[in-house]
Design a protein around this motif. Structure first.
Motif: not given
Length: 280
Positions: A35, A37-38, A40-41, A55, A89, A93, A95-97, A100
């Motif tokens: 996952e 995806d910026p 979020g998962g 992630l 992920g 968002a 944390q995801a960004r 990434l």
């Protein structure tokens, strides 16, 4: 082999298709679904997974080791109930960004390093992608890019508007249509992009893949599973095509069109606003 699954507008089901492809992959060794995806998962919530490994832990390890270990990706994956391994992920968002930003930086990401190993397939759910997306380096480094879109006026108009830029991100872009709407062949001809297949809006099949297990035995029984299996077989066959004299693979995927028409629904015609890439 690294496959990027993404969209240019809306949320047509990139996560569902990514997990379906992994569950239906035509080899004994399943791919690893990431996952990326910026925004979020979804997999943590869908399958009630712990927040680590995933992630975020992968990014922390890649920062410490420089991402050089090709086994790093698998080490930070978790098994779903049916055995498919995923790197979930974070829901948030931010944390995801942040993850990434680490994973997509530099010349080679852990995803690419893992995908370069023999018989390893990585499927990256990159969500909605634009020129500023933190997942774009992963898309650019992929061996194939699947662009998801619903075959309706609003989504296809946006796809047409952004398609020229998106085709620069990958040497092998292919469209995957989701649900009913314009005929597959007409969309492909109008937008001048290969259509890998058509995935039905299969609520029951999506529910099975979203929380009731992703076993190989059950995944292919639904309409969604059968469509995903055909696309997976096509991608697998392409990944085993012989290389050319310069070491690269042929630029075009062999198409296996799924769901050309919808019974009982008269075919529509693609309007001029889509041909011209204008928003209606």
């Amino acid at each position: 082999m690294l496959i990027a699954v993404c969209s240019l507008k809306g949320s047509p089901g990139a996560t569902t298709l990514a997990t379906a492809l992994g569950a239906c992959w035509p080899t004994q060794r399943s791919p690893v679904v990431v996952e990326a995806d910026p925004a979020g998962g979804d997999l943590m919530a869908r399958f009630r997974l712990p927040d680590t490994p995933g992630l975020v832990s992968l990014a922390a390890a890649a920062r410490g080791r420089g991402g050089a270990d090709p086994n790093l990706l698998v080490q930070h994956s978790q098994p779903l109930p049916g055995g498919l391994r995923v790197v979930p992920g974070p829901v948030g968002a931010e944390q995801a960004r942040a993850a990434l930003a680490v994973l997509a930086s530099g010349g080679s990401s852990p995803l690419r390093r893992a995908a370069d190993q023999p018989d390893i397939v990585v499927i990256a759910d990159c969500g909605r992608v634009d020129p500023g997306s933190l997942a774009l380096p992963i898309v650019r480094g992929a061996d194939a890019m699947l662009l998801l879109a619903r075959p309706h006026d609003d989504e296809l108009a946006h796809v047409a508007l952004k398609l020229q830029a998106a085709q620069q991100w990958s040497r092998r872009p292919c469209l995957v249509l989701v649900g009913d709407g314009y005929p597959t062949a007409e969309v492909s001809q109008t937008l001048q992009i290969p259509v890998m297949g058509r995935v039905p809006a299969d609520t029951k099949g999506a529910a099975m893949l979203s929380g009731q297990g992703t076993s190989r035995r059950g995944a292919g029984k639904s309409a969604l599973g059968r469509a995903a299996a055909t696309i997976a077989l096509n991608l697998h066959a392409h990944g085993h095509q012989p290389t050319t004299t310069d070491g690269s693979r042929p630029p075009h995927l062999r198409l296996a069109v799924v769901g050309e028409s919808v019974p009982g629904v008269p075919p529509q015609r693609v309007g001029p606003h889509i041909r011209n890439g204008a928003t209606p």
